[in-house]
Design a protein around this motif. Structure first.
Motif, PDB file in Angstrom:
ATOM      1  N   LYS A 125       0.787  10.630  97.737  1.00  0.00           N
ATOM      2  CA  LYS A 125       2.152  11.011  98.126  1.00  0.00           C
ATOM      3  C   LYS A 125       2.150  12.222  99.063  1.00  0.00           C
ATOM      4  CE  LYS A 125       5.013  13.653  95.756  1.00  0.00           C
ATOM      5  NZ  LYS A 125       5.665  14.487  96.811  1.00  0.00           N
ATOM      6  N   PRO A 126       2.902  12.142 100.153  1.00  0.00           N
ATOM      7  CA  PRO A 126       2.990  13.305 101.035  1.00  0.00           C
ATOM      8  C   PRO A 126       3.902  14.379 100.457  1.00  0.00           C
ATOM      9  CG  PRO A 126       4.365  11.525 101.865  1.00  0.00           C
ATOM     10  CD  PRO A 126       3.615  10.965 100.689  1.00  0.00           C
ATOM     11  N   SER A 127       3.669  15.619 100.843  1.00  0.00           N
ATOM     12  CA  SER A 127       4.545  16.715 100.450  1.00  0.00           C
ATOM     13  C   SER A 127       5.911  16.530 101.100  1.00  0.00           C
ATOM     14  CB  SER A 127       3.939  18.046 100.905  1.00  0.00           C
ATOM     15  OG  SER A 127       4.825  19.112 100.643  1.00  0.00           O
ATOM     16  N   GLY A 128       6.966  16.898 100.365  1.00  0.00           N
ATOM     17  CA  GLY A 128       8.318  16.798 100.904  1.00  0.00           C
ATOM     18  C   GLY A 128       9.034  15.524 100.517  1.00  0.00           C
ATOM     19  N   LEU A 129       8.331  14.572  99.912  1.00  0.00           N
ATOM     20  CA  LEU A 129       8.946  13.311  99.496  1.00  0.00           C
ATOM     21  C   LEU A 129       9.155  13.343  97.984  1.00  0.00           C
ATOM     22  CD1 LEU A 129       9.862  10.398 100.163  1.00  0.00           C
ATOM     23  CD2 LEU A 129       7.494   9.681  99.772  1.00  0.00           C
ATOM     24  N   ALA A 130      10.413  13.244  97.549  1.00  0.00           N
ATOM     25  CA  ALA A 130      10.708  13.183  96.119  1.00  0.00           C
ATOM     26  C   ALA A 130      10.232  11.850  95.560  1.00  0.00           C
ATOM     27  CB  ALA A 130      12.204  13.351  95.890  1.00  0.00           C
ATOM     28  N   VAL A 131       9.968  11.809  94.265  1.00  0.00           N
ATOM     29  CA  VAL A 131       9.473  10.557  93.693  1.00  0.00           C
ATOM     30  C   VAL A 131      10.580   9.525  93.584  1.00  0.00           C
ATOM     31  CG1 VAL A 131       7.529  11.562  92.460  1.00  0.00           C
ATOM     32  CG2 VAL A 131       9.761  11.448  91.338  1.00  0.00           C
ATOM     33  N   HIS A 132      11.855   9.954  93.517  1.00  0.00           N
ATOM     34  CA  HIS A 132      12.966   9.004  93.508  1.00  0.00           C
ATOM     35  C   HIS A 132      14.193   9.646  94.147  1.00  0.00           C
ATOM     36  CE1 HIS A 132      14.772  11.230  90.168  1.00  0.00           C
ATOM     37  NE2 HIS A 132      13.617  11.163  89.550  1.00  0.00           N
ATOM     38  N   GLY A 133      15.118   8.816  94.589  1.00  0.00           N
ATOM     39  CA  GLY A 133      16.333   9.297  95.216  1.00  0.00           C
ATOM     40  C   GLY A 133      17.308   9.870  94.197  1.00  0.00           C
ATOM     41  N   GLY A 134      18.408  10.444  94.697  1.00  0.00           N
ATOM     42  CA  GLY A 134      19.423  11.051  93.848  1.00  0.00           C
ATOM     43  C   GLY A 134      19.635  12.496  94.212  1.00  0.00           C
ATOM     44  N   SER A 135      20.777  13.054  93.760  1.00  0.00           N
ATOM     45  CA  SER A 135      21.124  14.464  94.028  1.00  0.00           C
ATOM     46  C   SER A 135      21.056  14.778  95.525  1.00  0.00           C
ATOM     47  CB  SER A 135      20.201  15.406  93.247  1.00  0.00           C
ATOM     48  OG  SER A 135      20.293  15.153  91.865  1.00  0.00           O
ATOM     49  N   GLY A 136      21.671  13.908  96.317  1.00  0.00           N
ATOM     50  CA  GLY A 136      21.713  14.118  97.757  1.00  0.00           C
ATOM     51  C   GLY A 136      20.536  13.548  98.512  1.00  0.00           C
ATOM     52  N   ILE A 137      19.562  12.965  97.813  1.00  0.00           N
ATOM     53  CA  ILE A 137      18.403  12.355  98.459  1.00  0.00           C
ATOM     54  C   ILE A 137      18.624  10.848  98.526  1.00  0.00           C
ATOM     55  CG2 ILE A 137      15.905  11.992  98.331  1.00  0.00           C
ATOM     56  CD1 ILE A 137      15.742  14.585  96.684  1.00  0.00           C
ATOM     57  N   SER A 138      18.656  10.291  99.722  1.00  0.00           N
ATOM     58  CA  SER A 138      18.967   8.872  99.900  1.00  0.00           C
ATOM     59  C   SER A 138      17.900   7.969  99.306  1.00  0.00           C
ATOM     60  CB  SER A 138      19.141   8.555 101.390  1.00  0.00           C
ATOM     61  OG  SER A 138      20.202   9.302 101.944  1.00  0.00           O
ATOM     62  N   PHE A 139      16.657   8.340  99.469  1.00  0.00           N
ATOM     63  CA  PHE A 139      15.569   7.519  98.946  1.00  0.00           C
ATOM     64  C   PHE A 139      14.362   8.405  98.668  1.00  0.00           C
ATOM     65  CE2 PHE A 139      15.374   7.439 103.559  1.00  0.00           C
ATOM     66  CZ  PHE A 139      14.086   7.854 103.806  1.00  0.00           C
ATOM     67  N   GLY A 140      13.548   7.957  97.733  1.00  0.00           N
ATOM     68  CA  GLY A 140      12.321   8.666  97.400  1.00  0.00           C
ATOM     69  C   GLY A 140      11.138   7.728  97.463  1.00  0.00           C
ATOM     70  N   LEU A 141      10.063   8.114  96.801  1.00  0.00           N
ATOM     71  CA  LEU A 141       8.836   7.328  96.831  1.00  0.00           C
ATOM     72  C   LEU A 141       9.038   5.938  96.234  1.00  0.00           C
ATOM     73  CD1 LEU A 141       5.698   7.290  97.313  1.00  0.00           C
ATOM     74  CD2 LEU A 141       5.494   8.008  94.924  1.00  0.00           C
ATOM     75  N   ILE A 142       9.700   5.857  95.056  1.00  0.00           N
ATOM     76  CA  ILE A 142       9.822   4.567  94.388  1.00  0.00           C
ATOM     77  C   ILE A 142      10.690   3.608  95.196  1.00  0.00           C
ATOM     78  CG2 ILE A 142      11.729   5.394  92.930  1.00  0.00           C
ATOM     79  CD1 ILE A 142       9.008   2.788  92.025  1.00  0.00           C
ATOM     80  N   GLU A 143      11.801   4.092  95.771  1.00  0.00           N
ATOM     81  CA  GLU A 143      12.640   3.227  96.587  1.00  0.00           C
ATOM     82  C   GLU A 143      11.889   2.756  97.833  1.00  0.00           C
ATOM     83  OE1 GLU A 143      15.279   5.880  94.192  1.00  0.00           O
ATOM     84  OE2 GLU A 143      13.611   6.250  95.545  1.00  0.00           O
ATOM     85  N   SER A 144      11.093   3.651  98.415  1.00  0.00           N
ATOM     86  CA  SER A 144      10.327   3.305  99.611  1.00  0.00           C
ATOM     87  C   SER A 144       9.279   2.243  99.304  1.00  0.00           C
ATOM     88  CB  SER A 144       9.651   4.557 100.178  1.00  0.00           C
ATOM     89  OG  SER A 144      10.604   5.550 100.507  1.00  0.00           O
ATOM     90  N   LEU A 145       8.574   2.406  98.178  1.00  0.00           N
ATOM     91  CA  LEU A 145       7.516   1.454  97.835  1.00  0.00           C
ATOM     92  C   LEU A 145       8.083   0.097  97.447  1.00  0.00           C
ATOM     93  CD1 LEU A 145       5.078   3.801  95.901  1.00  0.00           C
ATOM     94  CD2 LEU A 145       4.734   2.779  98.155  1.00  0.00           C
ATOM     95  N   ARG A 146       9.259   0.078  96.860  1.00  0.00           N
ATOM     96  CA  ARG A 146       9.886  -1.206  96.547  1.00  0.00           C
ATOM     97  C   ARG A 146      10.277  -1.945  97.815  1.00  0.00           C
ATOM     98  NH1 ARG A 146      13.366   1.167  91.460  1.00  0.00           N
ATOM     99  NH2 ARG A 146      11.743   0.863  89.869  1.00  0.00           N
ATOM    100  N   GLN A 147      10.655  -1.189  98.850  1.00  0.00           N
ATOM    101  CA  GLN A 147      10.939  -1.848 100.128  1.00  0.00           C
ATOM    102  C   GLN A 147       9.642  -2.246 100.836  1.00  0.00           C
ATOM    103  OE1 GLN A 147      13.961  -0.116 102.696  1.00  0.00           O
ATOM    104  NE2 GLN A 147      14.994   0.820 100.943  1.00  0.00           N
ATOM    105  N   LEU A 148       8.583  -1.468 100.607  1.00  0.00           N
ATOM    106  CA  LEU A 148       7.291  -1.794 101.209  1.00  0.00           C
ATOM    107  C   LEU A 148       6.680  -3.027 100.553  1.00  0.00           C
ATOM    108  CD1 LEU A 148       5.174  -0.691 103.276  1.00  0.00           C
ATOM    109  CD2 LEU A 148       4.112   0.507 101.361  1.00  0.00           C
ATOM    110  N   ARG A 149       6.992  -3.244  99.265  1.00  0.00           N
ATOM    111  CA  ARG A 149       6.476  -4.402  98.517  1.00  0.00           C
ATOM    112  C   ARG A 149       7.667  -5.220  97.995  1.00  0.00           C
ATOM    113  NH1 ARG A 149       2.589  -2.697 100.580  1.00  0.00           N
ATOM    114  NH2 ARG A 149       0.511  -2.211  99.707  1.00  0.00           N
TER     115      ARG A 149
END
Length: 334
Positions: free
Chosen positions: A127-151
């Motif tokens: 995981k890169p620095s600066g990327l939250a593990v999941h979206g919420g609290s003003g964050i549109s997407f995080g690692l889990i949302e990104s990986l679900r779109q990647l797979r």
């Protein structure tokens, strides 16, 4: 005639996302396994967390109609979930206002290159620095949302553990509920060996190998979450080992024995040697050194994971430092 009016009203209050290949996954039922964090939670609250954007009235109707199942049976909204319960999430269409954000293609490309290991049970990412593990609290997407779109064809993909947004490094995701339960068991029983690389200000004493200081979470008026050492906190222990002495700093290998929020960062600050690039728990000396080095991120990296899975054998996973952290070390060495 009355039925038609009801149907028209329903369509107007639940404007669904138009059909598209990206939404095919959302129309499949999901089976989620309840971990220790979900145990004791009411079923309706669990559904609201897992089905963000679906109206509450639709969720309760799904419960009444038996579309939601717990361990293959009907369950009431106030049912308290138990660890190991399997919850069937029905393929409810999410209203347009709650549709997940589309992750930019360049971010997905970067994550594809960050995959360290993958098989039928696991996905491991640096995981890169600066990327939250999941979206919420003003964050549109995080690692889990990104990986679900990647797979998009992966029916089940859940985080096994978490990393702070500013921390980089190895993070595990499970592709099957049974794997998620097994890895959660190993985490509870401390069978997974996690190591970090941390760069701290000053000369860390070689004899200071174990920091045992209770930690308590505290939320400031600004909403910022901070952690402090206090006698009323939860027992917390971290092992620190000196890897390299540098000009004005020390490179450490860190093994958290417990898993509290911000544990490594707060214990290092408690020892008098805050991590470089830490905006929350720094001091003026560390801030000045980070500024001179051009370090604009937290120097904390989850470098290795070791564990065993029955049927798959032993895993010994490593993630390299990013270029910014490598450059920081080279500057100090010179």
């Amino acid at each position: 005639m009355q039925d038609s009016r009801i149907w028209i009203k329903l369509i107007q209050t639940e404007t669904f996302v138009a059909d598209s290949p990206q939404n095919d996954e959302a129309r499949k039922a999901r089976l989620l396994s309840v971990d220790e964090h979900g145990a004791g939670q009411r079923l309706d609250n669990f559904l609201m967390r897992e089905m963000k954007g679906v109206p509450r009235t639709r969720l309760y109707r799904a419960l009444r109609k038996g579309e939601v199942r717990v361990n293959k049976g009907r369950a009431k909204a106030d049912y308290r979930l138990k660890e190991g319960d399997t919850v069937r999430i029905p393929p409810l269409r999410v209203p347009a206002v709650g549709a997940p954000a589309v992750v930019p293609a360049h971010r997905l490309d970067a994550l594809a290159k960050a995959v360290i290991y993958e098989d039928g049970d696991l996905l491991v990412v640096n995981k890169p620095s600066g990327l939250a593990v999941h979206g919420g609290s003003g964050i549109s997407f995080g690692l889990i949302e990104s990986l679900r779109q990647l797979r998009p064809d992966q029916a089940y993909l859940e985080l096994v553990h978490r990393l702070d947004r500013d921390t980089s490094g190895l993070i595990l995701l499970a592709k099957r509920a049974v794997i998620l339960r097994e890895l959660h068991r190993q985490l509870r029983e401390k069978h997974i060996d996690k190591r970090y690389l941390a760069l701290v200000e000053g000369k860390w004493p070689a004899a200071s190998r174990l920091i045992s200081a209770p930690l308590e979470k505290n939320v400031l008026q600004s909403g910022e979450r901070m952690v402090r050492v206090t006698a009323e906190g939860k027992a917390s222990m971290t092992e620190f080992s000196v890897l390299e002495r540098l000009q004005g700093a020390t490179l450490l290998e860190v093994r958290p024995i417990t898993g509290r929020t911000h544990q490594i960062r707060v214990h290092a600050r408690h020892a008098g040697h805050p991590l470089l690039g830490d905006e929350k728990y720094s001091n003026s000396v560390a801030e000045d050194l980070a500024r001179r080095l051009g370090l604009k991120r937290l120097f904390l990296h989850a470098v290795s994971l070791r564990f065993t899975l029955q049927g798959s054998g032993k895993f010994d996973l490593h993630a390299p430092l990013d270029q910014l952290l490598e450059n920081t070390l080279e500057k100090l060495r010179k």
